[in-house]
Design a protein around this motif. Structure first.
Motif, PDB file in Angstrom:
ATOM      1  N   ALA A   1       0.833  -1.203   0.000  1.00 12.40           N
ATOM      2  CA  ALA A   1       0.000   0.000   0.000  1.00 12.40           C
ATOM      3  C   ALA A   1       0.869   1.254   0.000  1.00 12.40           C
ATOM      4  CB  ALA A   1      -0.936  -0.011   1.205  1.00 12.40           C
ATOM      5  N   HIS A   2       1.978   1.248   0.765  1.00 15.24           N
ATOM      6  CA  HIS A   2       2.890   2.401   0.781  1.00 15.24           C
ATOM      7  C   HIS A   2       3.503   2.611  -0.597  1.00 15.24           C
ATOM      8  CE1 HIS A   2       2.860   3.261   5.099  1.00 15.24           C
ATOM      9  NE2 HIS A   2       2.827   1.940   5.302  1.00 15.24           N
ATOM     10  N   TYR A   3       3.874   1.524  -1.261  1.00 16.01           N
ATOM     11  CA  TYR A   3       4.471   1.619  -2.587  1.00 16.01           C
ATOM     12  C   TYR A   3       3.465   2.195  -3.601  1.00 16.01           C
ATOM     13  CZ  TYR A   3       6.303   0.120  -7.121  1.00 16.01           C
ATOM     14  OH  TYR A   3       6.740   0.088  -8.420  1.00 16.01           O
ATOM     15  N   ASN A   4       2.241   1.633  -3.586  1.00 19.46           N
ATOM     16  CA  ASN A   4       1.219   2.136  -4.514  1.00 19.46           C
ATOM     17  C   ASN A   4       0.871   3.590  -4.224  1.00 19.46           C
ATOM     18  OD1 ASN A   4       1.215  -0.393  -5.587  1.00 19.46           O
ATOM     19  ND2 ASN A   4      -0.976  -0.779  -5.326  1.00 19.46           N
ATOM     20  N   LEU A   5       0.875   3.951  -2.937  1.00 13.91           N
ATOM     21  CA  LEU A   5       0.593   5.340  -2.573  1.00 13.91           C
ATOM     22  C   LEU A   5       1.683   6.269  -3.125  1.00 13.91           C
ATOM     23  CD1 LEU A   5      -1.250   7.310  -1.086  1.00 13.91           C
ATOM     24  CD2 LEU A   5       0.063   6.857   1.011  1.00 13.91           C
ATOM     25  N   ALA A   6       2.933   5.786  -3.110  1.00 22.17           N
ATOM     26  CA  ALA A   6       4.022   6.577  -3.675  1.00 22.17           C
ATOM     27  C   ALA A   6       3.789   6.819  -5.171  1.00 22.17           C
ATOM     28  CB  ALA A   6       5.355   5.866  -3.445  1.00 22.17           C
ATOM     29  N   LEU A   7       3.315   5.791  -5.858  1.00 27.02           N
ATOM     30  CA  LEU A   7       3.013   5.941  -7.286  1.00 27.02           C
ATOM     31  C   LEU A   7       1.901   6.948  -7.511  1.00 27.02           C
ATOM     32  CD1 LEU A   7       3.153   2.177  -8.401  1.00 27.02           C
ATOM     33  CD2 LEU A   7       4.877   3.950  -8.848  1.00 27.02           C
ATOM     34  N   ILE A   8       0.898   6.920  -6.667  1.00 30.30           N
ATOM     35  CA  ILE A   8      -0.226   7.855  -6.794  1.00 30.30           C
ATOM     36  C   ILE A   8       0.253   9.292  -6.541  1.00 30.30           C
ATOM     37  CG2 ILE A   8      -2.456   8.546  -5.815  1.00 30.30           C
ATOM     38  CD1 ILE A   8      -2.544   6.017  -7.552  1.00 30.30           C
ATOM     39  N   TYR A   9       1.095   9.455  -5.505  1.00 33.13           N
ATOM     40  CA  TYR A   9       1.618  10.791  -5.219  1.00 33.13           C
ATOM     41  C   TYR A   9       2.395  11.342  -6.421  1.00 33.13           C
ATOM     42  CZ  TYR A   9       0.406  10.908  -0.237  1.00 33.13           C
ATOM     43  OH  TYR A   9      -0.269  10.963   0.954  1.00 33.13           O
ATOM     44  N   LEU A  10       3.161  10.459  -7.076  1.00 34.22           N
ATOM     45  CA  LEU A  10       3.897  10.899  -8.262  1.00 34.22           C
ATOM     46  C   LEU A  10       2.949  11.374  -9.354  1.00 34.22           C
ATOM     47  CD1 LEU A  10       6.833   8.322  -8.636  1.00 34.22           C
ATOM     48  CD2 LEU A  10       6.977  10.745  -8.006  1.00 34.22           C
ATOM     49  N   GLU A  11       1.840  10.611  -9.536  1.00 29.68           N
ATOM     50  CA  GLU A  11       0.864  11.018 -10.552  1.00 29.68           C
ATOM     51  C   GLU A  11       0.231  12.357 -10.204  1.00 29.68           C
ATOM     52  OE1 GLU A  11       0.208   9.703 -13.388  1.00 29.68           O
ATOM     53  OE2 GLU A  11       1.338   7.822 -13.216  1.00 29.68           O
TER      54      GLU A  11
ATOM     55  N   GLU B   1       5.856  13.652  -0.737  1.00 31.48           N
ATOM     56  CA  GLU B   1       4.983  12.619  -0.152  1.00 31.48           C
ATOM     57  C   GLU B   1       5.293  11.259  -0.783  1.00 31.48           C
ATOM     58  OE1 GLU B   1       4.106  15.520  -1.135  1.00 31.48           O
ATOM     59  OE2 GLU B   1       2.975  16.507   0.473  1.00 31.48           O
ATOM     60  N   ALA B   2       5.606  11.253  -2.101  1.00 31.08           N
ATOM     61  CA  ALA B   2       5.962   9.995  -2.770  1.00 31.08           C
ATOM     62  C   ALA B   2       7.253   9.425  -2.193  1.00 31.08           C
ATOM     63  CB  ALA B   2       6.097  10.228  -4.271  1.00 31.08           C
ATOM     64  N   ARG B   3       8.264  10.337  -1.943  1.00 29.41           N
ATOM     65  CA  ARG B   3       9.525   9.878  -1.370  1.00 29.41           C
ATOM     66  C   ARG B   3       9.297   9.251   0.019  1.00 29.41           C
ATOM     67  NH1 ARG B   3      14.676  12.262  -1.976  1.00 29.41           N
ATOM     68  NH2 ARG B   3      13.670  14.180  -2.728  1.00 29.41           N
ATOM     69  N   ALA B   4       8.493   9.908   0.829  1.00 26.43           N
ATOM     70  CA  ALA B   4       8.243   9.398   2.185  1.00 26.43           C
ATOM     71  C   ALA B   4       7.536   8.039   2.131  1.00 26.43           C
ATOM     72  CB  ALA B   4       7.410  10.409   2.974  1.00 26.43           C
ATOM     73  N   SER B   5       6.604   7.871   1.219  1.00 23.41           N
ATOM     74  CA  SER B   5       5.850   6.608   1.125  1.00 23.41           C
ATOM     75  C   SER B   5       6.741   5.465   0.657  1.00 23.41           C
ATOM     76  CB  SER B   5       4.669   6.778   0.171  1.00 23.41           C
ATOM     77  OG  SER B   5       3.716   7.649   0.701  1.00 23.41           O
ATOM     78  N   VAL B   6       7.615   5.733  -0.333  1.00 21.09           N
ATOM     79  CA  VAL B   6       8.456   4.653  -0.826  1.00 21.09           C
ATOM     80  C   VAL B   6       9.550   4.311   0.192  1.00 21.09           C
ATOM     81  CG1 VAL B   6      10.192   6.001  -2.104  1.00 21.09           C
ATOM     82  CG2 VAL B   6       9.555   3.713  -2.877  1.00 21.09           C
ATOM     83  N   GLU B   7      10.013   5.321   0.938  1.00 17.83           N
ATOM     84  CA  GLU B   7      10.980   5.029   2.004  1.00 17.83           C
ATOM     85  C   GLU B   7      10.353   4.103   3.053  1.00 17.83           C
ATOM     86  OE1 GLU B   7      12.179   8.830   3.442  1.00 17.83           O
ATOM     87  OE2 GLU B   7      13.797   9.063   1.963  1.00 17.83           O
ATOM     88  N   ARG B   8       9.091   4.373   3.378  1.00 17.22           N
ATOM     89  CA  ARG B   8       8.403   3.508   4.355  1.00 17.22           C
ATOM     90  C   ARG B   8       8.235   2.100   3.796  1.00 17.22           C
ATOM     91  NH1 ARG B   8       8.009   1.619   9.132  1.00 17.22           N
ATOM     92  NH2 ARG B   8       5.894   1.071   9.807  1.00 17.22           N
TER      93      ARG B   8
END
Length: 511
Positions: free
Chosen positions: A465-475, A481-488
């Protein structure tokens, strides 16, 4: 000639009890016979011994030895309690005192087997009918020659043996009326359907099961009532197929032998439909399997027990009740088992057996009553299934169907099921996770972001979910926010290359 006269009396007593009183002959030796009174409660076993008793010591030793034999017989017959009767046919009583031996002997501390002793002398039998505890024995018949005695004994013995053999044949015939032929046809059909389902998507695929006719409530409500029958021939996984086929082979084979092929088919299909209707009424899950029809075979055996109660409990009754009880308890304790179909099949099998009745038994008005009750019951279950608002669509089922549609890349079909799963199962993070994926594929990034945030709130360690959220933030252009999500996501799953690639893409974008 007194001994020979008493020999004839011994056989006259046995003949009277078997032919006139309906006792069952358990075993018979030269000078000893064991008889069972199936009508008595508790059960009574009568041991008749032809022996001229001279001394009380011999009588006591024989009584003590017989108590163990009575107890063993109680266990073999699986009786909770047994009354044993030692009846000695002796020309004279013992020469010494033996009255104390007439008191009851108890086999164990629980007093499950109690043995009484009586002695009938030549003098007592010659005086008329003999009262022995709760029995009235016939008087002895005076005979004038050894030849007459031998002829009488021969006739009495022959009638006793013939009656016992005739009764045994009649009882055996109740279990062997037909031959198990249709059971093999049904097993073959079930195997063929399993093979077809496996070749076209797999028997654990919900969509494939629905396609091949599993019980699926929304389609039944839309008019596909044939699923109440077709579901009986489908199975979910090899273990389900194997266990049901094994149970059907033994139970169905026994019922087909007892009822005959035609009656067995009626029982099988009515029980199966009854079980499917009960599942439709109380269970929202996709269901398949011959379990309802198998429990219908239990119902058929129970119906046999109501017609031939003593024979049922003497042979298979307690084993059938034990296995049935075990299966019902197992069904109540294991959530994924469709216990409604099991109980429905059991009731349907009992009703169907009452409709067709046992072979070679007189027709009765209750057969019509059973038919009417069966029709009303099935109709009532279907009606209740149509109006039962508590039987809402299962979140798990909706999620399964939606996930399978996603795997087939059919987003349009998956979307409503994933929405339904979210609405009916907010405590399942997989549901909003998959719905977020579908929303993202449709370009609805804000909706996908909110769903993924909900997933993370429910389960913070859901790294996908964190990874997919990072993708959404990028879009959405929200890089930090994408960096923080993918780091998590990397913290939770450090060995995933996709996460590392996305992190490098965010932190060191190509120029």
């Amino acid at each position: 000639m007194e001994a020979e006269q008493h020999d004839a009396y011994y056989w006259k007593v046995i003949h009277h009890l078997i032919v006139n009183r309906g006792y069952r002959l358990l075993q018979q030796q030269e000078n000893e016979a064991w008889l069972e009174d199936e009508e008595s409660k508790p059960r009574r076993i009568l041991r008749i011994v032809r022996a001229d008793v001279d001394w009380a010591n011999w009588l006591k030793r024989d009584i003590v030895a017989s108590v163990s034999r009575f107890e063993l017989l109680r266990r073999q017959l699986r009786l909770n309690e047994l009354i044993g009767e030692n009846l000695y046919i002796s020309v004279y009583p013992p020469v010494d005192s033996w009255e104390e031996l007439q008191k009851p002997f108890v086999a164990n501390k629980q007093k499950k087997t109690t043995v009484y002793t009586s002695l009938v002398t030549r003098e007592a039998a010659a005086g008329g009918e003999v009262a022995v505890r709760e029995l009235v024995l016939p008087a002895a018949t005076a005979m004038n020659s050894v030849e007459e005695i031998e002829l009488t004994v021969k006739q009495l013995r022959q009638e006793v043996v013939e009656r016992a053999q005739s009764r045994e044949r009649e009882e055996r015939q109740l279990f062997l009326f037909g031959k198990p032929r249709m059971i093999y046809v049904l097993l073959a059909l079930i195997a063929v359907m399993y093979w077809l389902v496996e070749q076209n998507g797999g028997s654990t695929s919900v969509l494939t099961l629905i396609e091949f006719g599993a019980k699926y409530n929304p389609l039944i409500i839309q008019g596909e009532w044939w699923r109440l029958v077709s579901a009986m021939f489908l199975h979910i996984g090899f273990l389900h197929l194997f266990m049901n086929s094994l149970a059907l082979f033994y139970l169905g084979g026994a019922v087909e032998r007892m009822y005959g092929t035609g009656r067995f088919l009626v029982i099988y299909f009515i029980a199966g439909v009854f079980g499917s209707a009960a599942s439709f009424a109380f269970n929202e899950q996709v269901a398949a399997g011959a379990s309802g029809a198998i429990f219908g075979c239990f119902g058929a055996l129970l119906y046999f027990g109501t017609i031939h109660k003593k024979l049922f409990f003497r042979t298979m009754g307690k084993s059938v009740l034990f296995v049935l009880g075990l299966n019902l308890i197992f069904g109540l304790t294991v959530p994924m088992i469709d216990n409604g179909a099991h109980v429905g099949g059991l009731i349907g099998g009992f009703f169907a057996s009452a409709i067709v009745h046992l072979p070679k038994h007189a027709k009765s008005a209750r057969q019509l009553g059973a038919f009417v009750l069966t029709v009303i019951s099935i109709g009532g279950l279907l009606w209740y299934g149509m109006i039962n608002e508590q039987k809402a669509p299962s979140a798990l089922l909706s999620l399964q169907i939606g996930q399978e549609y996603l795997q087939q890349e059919e987003l349009e079909k998956a979307y409503p099921f994933l929405q339904q799963a979210v609405e009916n199962g907010a405590d399942m993070p997989e549901a909003p996770f998959l719905l977020a994926y579908a929303e993202a594929m449709f370009g609805n990034y804000e909706e996908a972001k909110q769903l993924l945030l909900e997933v993370i709130q429910q389960r913070a360690d859901f790294h996908q979910a964190h990874y997919n959220l990072a993708l959404i933030y990028l879009e959405l252009g929200e890089t930090e926010e994408a960096r923080a999500s993918v780091e998590r996501a990397i913290q939770l799953e450090p060995n995933e290359p996709m996460y590392e690639d996305l992190y490098e893409q965010i932190t060191d974008p190509p120029t």
